[in-house]
Design an enzyme around this catalytic site. Structure first.
Site, PDB file in Angstrom:
ATOM      1  N   ASP A  51      -7.250   1.036  -8.420  1.00  0.00           N
ATOM      2  CA  ASP A  51      -7.438  -0.396  -8.229  1.00  0.00           C
ATOM      3  C   ASP A  51      -8.897  -0.768  -8.504  1.00  0.00           C
ATOM      4  O   ASP A  51      -9.775   0.095  -8.586  1.00  0.00           O
ATOM      5  CB  ASP A  51      -7.077  -0.787  -6.790  1.00  0.00           C
ATOM      6  CG  ASP A  51      -5.584  -0.706  -6.512  1.00  0.00           C
ATOM      7  OD1 ASP A  51      -4.812  -0.551  -7.480  1.00  0.00           O
ATOM      8  OD2 ASP A  51      -5.200  -0.799  -5.338  1.00  0.00           O
ATOM      9  N   LYS A  60      -6.739  -5.742 -10.367  1.00  0.00           N
ATOM     10  CA  LYS A  60      -5.992  -6.996 -10.262  1.00  0.00           C
ATOM     11  C   LYS A  60      -6.839  -8.017  -9.518  1.00  0.00           C
ATOM     12  O   LYS A  60      -7.483  -7.697  -8.526  1.00  0.00           O
ATOM     13  CB  LYS A  60      -4.672  -6.799  -9.506  1.00  0.00           C
ATOM     14  CG  LYS A  60      -3.709  -5.835 -10.168  1.00  0.00           C
ATOM     15  CD  LYS A  60      -2.453  -5.672  -9.332  1.00  0.00           C
ATOM     16  CE  LYS A  60      -1.495  -4.677  -9.969  1.00  0.00           C
ATOM     17  NZ  LYS A  60      -0.277  -4.494  -9.154  1.00  0.00           N
ATOM     18  N   ASP A  62      -3.765   1.202   2.363  1.00  0.00           N
ATOM     19  CA  ASP A  62      -2.617   2.110   2.412  1.00  0.00           C
ATOM     20  C   ASP A  62      -1.637   1.726   1.313  1.00  0.00           C
ATOM     21  O   ASP A  62      -1.371   0.536   1.111  1.00  0.00           O
ATOM     22  CB  ASP A  62      -1.937   2.016   3.777  1.00  0.00           C
ATOM     23  CG  ASP A  62      -0.749   2.958   3.878  1.00  0.00           C
ATOM     24  OD1 ASP A  62      -0.964   4.117   4.289  1.00  0.00           O
ATOM     25  OD2 ASP A  62       0.376   2.553   3.538  1.00  0.00           O
ATOM     26  N   ILE A  89       1.297  -0.741   2.335  1.00  0.00           N
ATOM     27  CA  ILE A  89       1.043  -2.029   2.984  1.00  0.00           C
ATOM     28  C   ILE A  89       0.451  -2.973   1.942  1.00  0.00           C
ATOM     29  O   ILE A  89      -0.735  -2.929   1.629  1.00  0.00           O
ATOM     30  CB  ILE A  89       0.113  -1.894   4.203  1.00  0.00           C
ATOM     31  CG1 ILE A  89       0.761  -0.994   5.256  1.00  0.00           C
ATOM     32  CG2 ILE A  89      -0.176  -3.277   4.807  1.00  0.00           C
ATOM     33  CD1 ILE A  89      -0.034  -0.839   6.520  1.00  0.00           C
ATOM     34  N   MET A 113      -4.845 -11.312   1.800  1.00  0.00           N
ATOM     35  CA  MET A 113      -4.882 -12.141   0.584  1.00  0.00           C
ATOM     36  C   MET A 113      -4.690 -13.627   0.899  1.00  0.00           C
ATOM     37  O   MET A 113      -3.968 -14.336   0.207  1.00  0.00           O
ATOM     38  CB  MET A 113      -3.808 -11.666  -0.406  1.00  0.00           C
ATOM     39  CG  MET A 113      -3.965 -10.221  -0.830  1.00  0.00           C
ATOM     40  SD  MET A 113      -2.573  -9.581  -1.794  1.00  0.00           S
ATOM     41  CE  MET A 113      -1.339  -9.319  -0.495  1.00  0.00           C
TER      42      MET A 113
END
Length: 260
Positions: free
Chosen positions: A40, A62, A95, A98, A174
């Site tokens: 990521d 992202k 994680d 999640i 988010m």
């Protein structure tokens, strides 16, 4: 667990909330074994450096409404590399299971008939809350905690009724970009406008910040304080127990001083 000597496999690894010191021992071992690290965008460079110097590092970062690769392409990328016999570490913030789309990636790898293992990580909610001294549960204040996503499938499609309020803690991932809508949604569901809310920004990373206010002021505070992702929102009485700076009280003092 998979045979540590086996080739051609995927290991989904939770990188934790940011600080490399919060990686698990098993996560470090997996990184050291990697031929390819698919990671990521918010992964600390010190974590990536744990992988062998010769390991290929592929970013699939992202951001809101802008992806380097769509999820289907990430799945295909992982599968293609594993089929060459490589050990692929899929390194994900927090994680994998999640709000990390780890479940989708496990499904894709298994559908291709390939072996996969998952190594859990410290989720952002846990790491950020610990740094801010914010207990997500407390015998006197909260006997339940719920994790939700502030942008998953749109707020209007989510039923949060009963998840926040007295004796409960709601953790929102988010949610920075939709903070005002989140506050409106919760108040429409009956949550008191004066319910404490904490925003934990860049938890466990350099420049981390913990601030708090009341639910009715959540959107304005996020704007006033120029809060940026990554950040989580914690709604509940436990917010008052934390080290988060009370921004509403600060503005009240400023107003009082101006009126004096």
């Amino acid at each position: 667990l998979l045979d540590p000597n086996a080739r051609g496999r995927v290991i989904l690894v939770g990188a934790g909330p940011g600080d490399p010191g919060l990686l698990t021992v098993r996560a470090v071992e997996a990184l050291k074994s990697a031929d390819i690290v698919v990671h990521d965008g918010l992964i600390d460079l010190r974590v990536l450096d744990i992988a062998p110097p010769g390991a290929q590092r592929i970013s699939v970062a992202k951001q809101r409404a802008r992806h380097t690769l769509p999820q289907e392409a990430i799945n295909a990328l992982i599968v293609a590399h594993v089929k060459t016999g490589a050990i692929v570490v899929r390194l994900k913030g927090g994680d994998p299971f999640i709000f990390g789309r780890g479940g989708e990636e496990v499904e894709a790898v298994r559908a291709a008939g390939l072996p996969v293992e998952v190594i859990p990580g410290v989720s952002a909610a846990l790491g950020c809350a610990a740094e801010a001294m914010l207990p997500l549960t407390h015998r006197d204040h909260s006997s339940a905690v719920t994790f939700v996503a502030g942008k998953c499938k749109g707020l209007s499609d989510q039923d949060w009724s009963g998840l926040a309020g007295q004796g409960r803690t709601l953790v929102i991932y988010m949610g920075v970009a939709t903070a005002s809508d989140i506050a409106d949604k919760l108040m429409a569901d009956g949550v008191a406008p004066d319910m404490p809310v904490a925003v934990l920004e860049r938890g466990t990373l350099a420049g981390s910040r913990a601030i708090r206010t009341l639910l009715a002021d959540l959107g304005p505070m996020v704007t006033r304080e120029a809060v940026k992702s990554p950040a989580i929102i914690v709604v509940g009485e436990v917010g008052e127990l934390s080290d988060a700076e009370d921004k509403l009280a600060r503005w009240a003092r400023i107003a009082e001083d101006a009126a004096a």
